[in-house]
Design a protein around this motif. Structure first.
Motif, PDB file in Angstrom:
ATOM      1  N   TYR A  86     -52.059 -19.103 -20.322  1.00  0.00           N
ATOM      2  CA  TYR A  86     -53.085 -18.699 -19.359  1.00  0.00           C
ATOM      3  C   TYR A  86     -52.857 -17.218 -19.099  1.00  0.00           C
ATOM      4  O   TYR A  86     -51.737 -16.790 -18.834  1.00  0.00           O
ATOM      5  N   ASP A  87     -53.921 -16.420 -19.184  1.00  0.00           N
ATOM      6  CA  ASP A  87     -53.764 -14.975 -19.236  1.00  0.00           C
ATOM      7  C   ASP A  87     -53.553 -14.321 -17.872  1.00  0.00           C
ATOM      8  O   ASP A  87     -53.311 -13.122 -17.811  1.00  0.00           O
ATOM      9  N   LEU A  88     -53.676 -15.070 -16.799  1.00  0.00           N
ATOM     10  CA  LEU A  88     -53.514 -14.506 -15.466  1.00  0.00           C
ATOM     11  C   LEU A  88     -52.301 -15.133 -14.772  1.00  0.00           C
ATOM     12  O   LEU A  88     -51.961 -16.273 -15.028  1.00  0.00           O
ATOM     13  N   GLY A  89     -51.680 -14.360 -13.874  1.00  0.00           N
ATOM     14  CA  GLY A  89     -50.550 -14.871 -13.115  1.00  0.00           C
ATOM     15  C   GLY A  89     -50.722 -14.600 -11.635  1.00  0.00           C
ATOM     16  O   GLY A  89     -51.735 -14.051 -11.191  1.00  0.00           O
ATOM     17  N   GLU A  90     -49.726 -15.011 -10.869  1.00  0.00           N
ATOM     18  CA  GLU A  90     -49.720 -14.785  -9.429  1.00  0.00           C
ATOM     19  C   GLU A  90     -48.435 -14.062  -9.042  1.00  0.00           C
ATOM     20  O   GLU A  90     -47.425 -14.131  -9.761  1.00  0.00           O
ATOM     21  N   THR A  91     -48.470 -13.371  -7.914  1.00  0.00           N
ATOM     22  CA  THR A  91     -47.288 -12.697  -7.405  1.00  0.00           C
ATOM     23  C   THR A  91     -47.100 -13.028  -5.927  1.00  0.00           C
ATOM     24  O   THR A  91     -48.065 -13.288  -5.207  1.00  0.00           O
ATOM     25  N   VAL A  92     -45.838 -13.044  -5.515  1.00  0.00           N
ATOM     26  CA  VAL A  92     -45.470 -13.254  -4.114  1.00  0.00           C
ATOM     27  C   VAL A  92     -44.473 -12.165  -3.737  1.00  0.00           C
ATOM     28  O   VAL A  92     -43.507 -11.922  -4.472  1.00  0.00           O
ATOM     29  N   ARG A  93     -44.711 -11.518  -2.609  1.00  0.00           N
ATOM     30  CA  ARG A  93     -43.812 -10.485  -2.100  1.00  0.00           C
ATOM     31  C   ARG A  93     -42.901 -11.091  -1.047  1.00  0.00           C
ATOM     32  O   ARG A  93     -43.352 -11.772  -0.115  1.00  0.00           O
ATOM     33  N   VAL A  94     -41.567 -10.879  -1.205  1.00  0.00           N
ATOM     34  CA  VAL A  94     -40.595 -11.369  -0.222  1.00  0.00           C
ATOM     35  C   VAL A  94     -39.719 -10.204   0.222  1.00  0.00           C
ATOM     36  O   VAL A  94     -39.727  -9.124  -0.386  1.00  0.00           O
ATOM     37  N   GLY A  95     -38.981 -10.411   1.277  1.00  0.00           N
ATOM     38  CA  GLY A  95     -38.129  -9.354   1.814  1.00  0.00           C
ATOM     39  C   GLY A  95     -36.874  -9.154   0.984  1.00  0.00           C
ATOM     40  O   GLY A  95     -36.755  -9.632  -0.149  1.00  0.00           O
ATOM     41  N   ASN A  96     -35.904  -8.455   1.577  1.00  0.00           N
ATOM     42  CA  ASN A  96     -34.662  -8.132   0.880  1.00  0.00           C
ATOM     43  C   ASN A  96     -33.734  -9.351   0.927  1.00  0.00           C
ATOM     44  O   ASN A  96     -32.754  -9.401   1.677  1.00  0.00           O
ATOM     45  N   VAL A  97     -34.101 -10.337   0.110  1.00  0.00           N
ATOM     46  CA  VAL A  97     -33.369 -11.604   0.066  1.00  0.00           C
ATOM     47  C   VAL A  97     -33.013 -11.897  -1.391  1.00  0.00           C
ATOM     48  O   VAL A  97     -33.447 -11.205  -2.306  1.00  0.00           O
ATOM     49  N   THR A  98     -32.238 -12.936  -1.616  1.00  0.00           N
ATOM     50  CA  THR A  98     -31.884 -13.329  -2.984  1.00  0.00           C
ATOM     51  C   THR A  98     -32.233 -14.781  -3.272  1.00  0.00           C
ATOM     52  O   THR A  98     -31.713 -15.388  -4.200  1.00  0.00           O
ATOM     53  N   THR A  99     -33.124 -15.355  -2.485  1.00  0.00           N
ATOM     54  CA  THR A  99     -33.647 -16.696  -2.754  1.00  0.00           C
ATOM     55  C   THR A  99     -35.022 -16.804  -2.129  1.00  0.00           C
ATOM     56  O   THR A  99     -35.303 -16.161  -1.104  1.00  0.00           O
ATOM     57  N   ALA A 100     -35.896 -17.574  -2.772  1.00  0.00           N
ATOM     58  CA  ALA A 100     -37.251 -17.769  -2.250  1.00  0.00           C
ATOM     59  C   ALA A 100     -37.837 -19.003  -2.914  1.00  0.00           C
ATOM     60  O   ALA A 100     -37.440 -19.393  -4.025  1.00  0.00           O
ATOM     61  N   THR A 101     -38.820 -19.602  -2.246  1.00  0.00           N
ATOM     62  CA  THR A 101     -39.511 -20.778  -2.773  1.00  0.00           C
ATOM     63  C   THR A 101     -40.970 -20.417  -3.025  1.00  0.00           C
ATOM     64  O   THR A 101     -41.630 -19.831  -2.166  1.00  0.00           O
ATOM     65  N   ILE A 102     -41.466 -20.751  -4.218  1.00  0.00           N
ATOM     66  CA  ILE A 102     -42.853 -20.469  -4.574  1.00  0.00           C
ATOM     67  C   ILE A 102     -43.606 -21.783  -4.731  1.00  0.00           C
ATOM     68  O   ILE A 102     -43.027 -22.828  -5.055  1.00  0.00           O
ATOM     69  N   THR A 103     -44.908 -21.735  -4.489  1.00  0.00           N
ATOM     70  CA  THR A 103     -45.773 -22.926  -4.579  1.00  0.00           C
ATOM     71  C   THR A 103     -46.367 -23.015  -5.978  1.00  0.00           C
ATOM     72  O   THR A 103     -46.924 -22.031  -6.491  1.00  0.00           O
ATOM     73  N   LEU A 104     -46.284 -24.192  -6.593  1.00  0.00           N
ATOM     74  CA  LEU A 104     -46.710 -24.399  -7.971  1.00  0.00           C
ATOM     75  C   LEU A 104     -47.593 -25.636  -8.072  1.00  0.00           C
ATOM     76  O   LEU A 104     -47.829 -26.327  -7.082  1.00  0.00           O
ATOM     77  N   LYS A 105     -48.067 -25.929  -9.296  1.00  0.00           N
ATOM     78  CA  LYS A 105     -48.885 -27.110  -9.565  1.00  0.00           C
ATOM     79  C   LYS A 105     -48.051 -28.167 -10.282  1.00  0.00           C
ATOM     80  O   LYS A 105     -47.125 -27.835 -11.035  1.00  0.00           O
ATOM     81  N   PRO A 106     -48.369 -29.450 -10.087  1.00  0.00           N
ATOM     82  CA  PRO A 106     -47.617 -30.507 -10.787  1.00  0.00           C
ATOM     83  C   PRO A 106     -47.808 -30.444 -12.303  1.00  0.00           C
ATOM     84  O   PRO A 106     -48.863 -30.032 -12.806  1.00  0.00           O
ATOM     85  N   ALA A 107     -46.777 -30.870 -13.016  1.00  0.00           N
ATOM     86  CA  ALA A 107     -46.815 -31.025 -14.480  1.00  0.00           C
ATOM     87  C   ALA A 107     -47.338 -29.763 -15.157  1.00  0.00           C
ATOM     88  O   ALA A 107     -48.172 -29.826 -16.060  1.00  0.00           O
ATOM     89  N   THR A 108     -46.840 -28.611 -14.728  1.00  0.00           N
ATOM     90  CA  THR A 108     -47.311 -27.327 -15.237  1.00  0.00           C
ATOM     91  C   THR A 108     -46.120 -26.444 -15.596  1.00  0.00           C
ATOM     92  O   THR A 108     -45.117 -26.424 -14.889  1.00  0.00           O
ATOM     93  N   GLN A 109     -46.272 -25.711 -16.679  1.00  0.00           N
ATOM     94  CA  GLN A 109     -45.219 -24.815 -17.144  1.00  0.00           C
ATOM     95  C   GLN A 109     -45.486 -23.403 -16.648  1.00  0.00           C
ATOM     96  O   GLN A 109     -46.626 -22.923 -16.674  1.00  0.00           O
ATOM     97  N   TYR A 110     -44.403 -22.708 -16.228  1.00  0.00           N
ATOM     98  CA  TYR A 110     -44.517 -21.344 -15.725  1.00  0.00           C
ATOM     99  C   TYR A 110     -43.444 -20.453 -16.343  1.00  0.00           C
ATOM    100  O   TYR A 110     -42.331 -20.907 -16.653  1.00  0.00           O
ATOM    101  N   LEU A 111     -43.784 -19.174 -16.457  1.00  0.00           N
ATOM    102  CA  LEU A 111     -42.819 -18.124 -16.766  1.00  0.00           C
ATOM    103  C   LEU A 111     -42.648 -17.298 -15.500  1.00  0.00           C
ATOM    104  O   LEU A 111     -43.638 -16.832 -14.922  1.00  0.00           O
ATOM    105  N   VAL A 112     -41.398 -17.095 -15.050  1.00  0.00           N
ATOM    106  CA  VAL A 112     -41.118 -16.441 -13.775  1.00  0.00           C
ATOM    107  C   VAL A 112     -40.245 -15.216 -14.009  1.00  0.00           C
ATOM    108  O   VAL A 112     -39.278 -15.271 -14.783  1.00  0.00           O
ATOM    109  N   VAL A 113     -40.561 -14.091 -13.318  1.00  0.00           N
ATOM    110  CA  VAL A 113     -39.719 -12.893 -13.313  1.00  0.00           C
ATOM    111  C   VAL A 113     -39.682 -12.339 -11.893  1.00  0.00           C
ATOM    112  O   VAL A 113     -40.560 -12.635 -11.071  1.00  0.00           O
ATOM    113  N   VAL A 114     -38.670 -11.516 -11.609  1.00  0.00           N
ATOM    114  CA  VAL A 114     -38.514 -10.892 -10.295  1.00  0.00           C
ATOM    115  C   VAL A 114     -38.273  -9.402 -10.483  1.00  0.00           C
ATOM    116  O   VAL A 114     -37.516  -8.999 -11.370  1.00  0.00           O
ATOM    117  N   ASN A 115     -38.934  -8.583  -9.636  1.00  0.00           N
ATOM    118  CA  ASN A 115     -38.722  -7.134  -9.610  1.00  0.00           C
ATOM    119  C   ASN A 115     -38.327  -6.711  -8.202  1.00  0.00           C
ATOM    120  O   ASN A 115     -38.866  -7.236  -7.219  1.00  0.00           O
TER     121      ASN A 115
END
Length: 322
Positions: free
Chosen positions: A63-92
């Protein structure tokens, strides 16, 4: 002034004003459900400025589009996803000066179909997807089997349009599938394993299937007819028709006798023969063949073991219909 007073302490120098943070490291998932993933990572090191937060980017597979979530100066976070779906995740990481770090290591995850059933563990990814036996209309997909904590029930074969849309082509029990393909359809495919609970695996690699090019229509037709035959000899007439849309200026017809035939006399053309291979060339007066026109020649020959009719003819190197 002492020499010591002229010494510069290199360790006290400040970083360049545009130096970004380092990339976050060790991106991993600590918990995953059908609708979320909890991520952890090692903090980025600041460059010129203090690290102020992180951007998590997550992209559905194929799928050619993605989503982004901005979080504070932390080293853990929870993101909302869809069931039975594959994702590629990166952090900057980003800093107070507006700089962004390189990306962390990438992480591929797949969410389970449900959180409540007896089986919430997806199968492993099938092995390398390959394609064989490609023709103008079909091809065979092959892969190696997946494993599952309960059991793999089948494999979903998907066609992808290269941008947004994946179409389920088939669900099969084994590790191969015979495709019907067409040049007008995007022929890009991948495979996922599935289990009885509806969990799907991480996808295989994508393969592109390019149909073979169908042979071009013959631009000539040859009729070979034995006029008479006797023990040791025969007479044959041959007609060449130009079925192309352009004229032929100078022609050469090649064929191979299937037996031990030898040409002894030929009229309305010239010839050479080497073993069973024969080449006939136009005479000085019949070298031009207009589109749709025909030319004929004949010959007398000898034979002993077999006088079968030749079937493979080519005009100026191009195969003819016979």
């Amino acid at each position: 002034m002492s020499a010591a007073s002229n010494t510069v302490d290199a360790t006290s120098s400040t970083p360049p004003a545009d130096l970004p943070p380092t990339a976050p490291r060790d991106l991993a998932v600590s918990r995953i459900t059908s609708t979320s993933a909890t991520l952890t990572w090692t903090a980025a090191e600041p460059g010129c400025c203090d690290v102020t937060g992180y951007t998590i980017g997550y992209f559905q597979a194929f799928y050619d589009l993605g989503e982004t979530v901005r979080v504070g100066n932390v080293t853990t976070a929870t993101i909302t996803l869809k069931p039975a779906t594959q994702y590629l995740v990166v952090v900057n990481a980003s800093d107070s000066g507006g700089h962004s770090s390189p990306s962390s290591n990438s992480l591929t995850i797949v969410t389970p179909a449900t959180d409540t059933g007896p089986d919430t563990v997806p199968p492993s990814a099938p092995g390398t997807l390959t394609v064989t036996d490609v023709t103008t209309t079909s091809a065979k997909l092959n892969w190696t089997p997946s494993t599952d904590n309960v059991g793999v029930t089948g494999y979903n074969v998907y066609r992808w349009d290269g941008v947004f849309n994946s179409t389920l082509v088939a669900t099969v029990p084994g590790t191969s599938y015979q495709l019907s393909i067409a040049p007008s359809v995007p022929n890009r495919y991948y495979v996922r394993a599935r289990d009885a609970a509806g969990n799907v695996s991480i996808a295989t690699n994508e393969v592109r299937v390019n149909p073979t090019t169908p042979p071009a229509d013959p631009t000539c037709a040859v009729t070979y007819q034995k006029q008479s035959e006797w023990p040791g000899g025969f007479v044959a007439d041959v007609t060449i028709k130009n079925t192309a849309t352009a004229a032929v200026d100078g022609w050469s017809l090649a064929f191979t006798f299937p037996g031990d035939q030898r040409i002894t006399t030929l009229w309305s053309a010239t010839y050479t023969q080497s073993g069973s291979a024969v080449t006939i060339r136009n005479a000085s007066w019949n070298g031009t063949l207009a589109a749709g026109a025909s030319v004929s020649f004949g010959f007398q020959g000898s034979w002993s073991g077999s006088n079968a009719v030749p079937t493979g003819f080519s005009l100026n190197g191009t195969p003819c219909r016979s």
